[in-house]
Write an enzyme that holds these catalytic residues in place. Structure first.
Site, PDB file in Angstrom:
ATOM      1  N   SER A  50      43.878  34.355  11.528  1.00 33.06           N
ATOM      2  CA  SER A  50      43.509  33.363  10.514  1.00 33.06           C
ATOM      3  C   SER A  50      44.580  33.239   9.429  1.00 33.06           C
ATOM      4  CB  SER A  50      42.156  33.700   9.873  1.00 33.06           C
ATOM      5  OG  SER A  50      41.639  32.586   9.152  1.00 33.06           O
ATOM      6  N   TYR A  52      35.960  35.552  24.028  1.00 33.42           N
ATOM      7  CA  TYR A  52      36.318  34.173  23.710  1.00 33.42           C
ATOM      8  C   TYR A  52      35.751  33.226  24.769  1.00 33.42           C
ATOM      9  CZ  TYR A  52      39.756  35.912  20.300  1.00 33.42           C
ATOM     10  OH  TYR A  52      40.381  36.524  19.238  1.00 33.42           O
ATOM     11  N   LEU A  90      42.366  26.255   4.861  1.00 34.78           N
ATOM     12  CA  LEU A  90      42.511  26.135   3.411  1.00 34.78           C
ATOM     13  C   LEU A  90      43.969  26.237   2.968  1.00 34.78           C
ATOM     14  CD1 LEU A  90      39.475  28.189   2.040  1.00 34.78           C
ATOM     15  CD2 LEU A  90      39.718  25.705   2.200  1.00 34.78           C
ATOM     16  N   LEU A  91      44.812  26.860   3.790  1.00 33.02           N
ATOM     17  CA  LEU A  91      46.234  26.954   3.476  1.00 33.02           C
ATOM     18  C   LEU A  91      47.051  25.986   4.329  1.00 33.02           C
ATOM     19  CD1 LEU A  91      46.462  30.844   3.214  1.00 33.02           C
ATOM     20  CD2 LEU A  91      46.513  29.204   1.313  1.00 33.02           C
TER      21      LEU A  91
END
Length: 327
Positions: free
Chosen positions: A217, A53, A223-224
């Site tokens: 995710s 990361y 999208l949710l």
């Protein structure tokens, strides 16, 4: 905050896991520290990171940010169940990332990557050390031998996997059993209402072997998270237009259901995951303290059987294999 045990272990972790992937590339260090402080204040004790990361900016940047936060004291390290990962290629001392043995799960890289993560995180042990991906070229006997050494040295307490198939979990656990070691205690997979493929074989394997599932995710890239409403209000670009259009009717129905229940779409998506028996803690990856605050109430949301059934109608999942596709 509510707590549960990580898989079959006696390790108590919060029902939400703080993901740190945005720390460095999208969130500066002072804000990252503020988010971690807020997480502790709210009772979140489970933090997830990885050695890759932040590497687009600087090698190991996110782990360094977390380590600098630990170094400020106040019991921050002691109060945190720390999870990190290895697998991806990273530069080492005197060589570049493309050089052999700069990644994956060889005994050599496990030793090197672990020591580097400990250095960046400014700690002498990792609570949960996770394989970020399956290594198809390294035998499990070698992997487990390297981890046995790390456990004996006190550098690692528990081991987990990430992005494994069900048969990878079985392979790992059978090899661990032959060596009489604990093996994997968790699996970190993508899992949300739109991405339910792990229900075929990964979740059954996790249940069989006593692994806790840590979904990443949980909002499927936003999208949710109320994407249609945000686009209509001009607060979001339609940057996942193809996936949105494929699922527009279901997502619209989902957003309407959230309004009906008095929750935000993001709250409903996280609450659904928390109602799945194998799930230990979804990973939330806030970029700001406000985004963290908006997720905290989800652990208290109770969804009744009819609501869960409506969500299954909108986003049909999978039965365990082989019944999903055979008798």
């Amino acid at each position: 905050m509510q707590y549960t045990y990580l898989g079959r272990t006696g390790l108590s972790v919060s029902r939400l896991c703080l993901g740190t992937m945005n720390f460095g590339p999208l969130t500066d260090e002072p804000t990252s520290h503020a988010i971690m402080d807020s997480a502790h204040d709210s009772g979140i004790n489970f933090f997830d990171t990885a050695n890759v990361y932040g590497r687009a900016v600087s090698t190991g940047l996110t782990e360094e940010i977390v380590g600098n936060w630990f170094a400020t004291g106040g019991g921050r390290r002691e109060k945190t169940v720390l999870a990190t990962k290895l697998y991806g290629d990273l530069p080492g001392e005197g060589y570049e990332a493309t050089w052999p043995n700069s990644g994956k799960l060889s005994a050599l890289n496990i030793r090197r990557a672990l020591d580097k993560s400990l250095q960046r995180l400014q700690t002498d042990y990792i609570d949960l050390y996770q394989f970020h991906h399956i290594d198809r070229n390294t035998p499990w006997e070698e992997i487990w031998q390297a981890l046995e050494v790390a456990v004996q040295q006190g550098k690692v307490l528990y081991v987990g996997s990430s992005n494994f198939a069900g048969w990878h979990i079985a392979q790992a656990q059978e090899a661990a059993a032959r060596r009489n070691v604990v093996g994997l205690v968790s699996e970190q997979s993508i899992y949300n209402l739109l991405k339910r493929e792990v229900e075929l074989e990964v979740i059954p394997a996790a249940e069989q072997y006593g692994l806790g599932l840590i979904p990443w995710s949980p909002l499927q890239g936003g999208l949710l998270g109320g994407v249609i409403k945000k686009i209509e209000e001009g607060n979001r670009r339609n940057d996942r237009s193809e996936e949105l259009e494929r699922n527009r009717d279901a997502i619209q129905g989902f957003e309407d259901l959230a309004v009906e229940l008095g929750h935000s779409a993001a709250e409903l998506a996280l609450a659904w995951l928390l109602h799945q028996p194998v799930v230990t803690a979804p990973i939330i990856g806030p970029r700001t303290p406000d985004q963290l605050d908006s997720a905290l109430g989800t652990v208290e949301i109770q969804l009744d059987a009819s609501t869960l059934a409506r969500l299954d109608e909108l986003f049909p999942g999978h039965k365990p294999a082989p019944e999903d596709y055979a008798w």
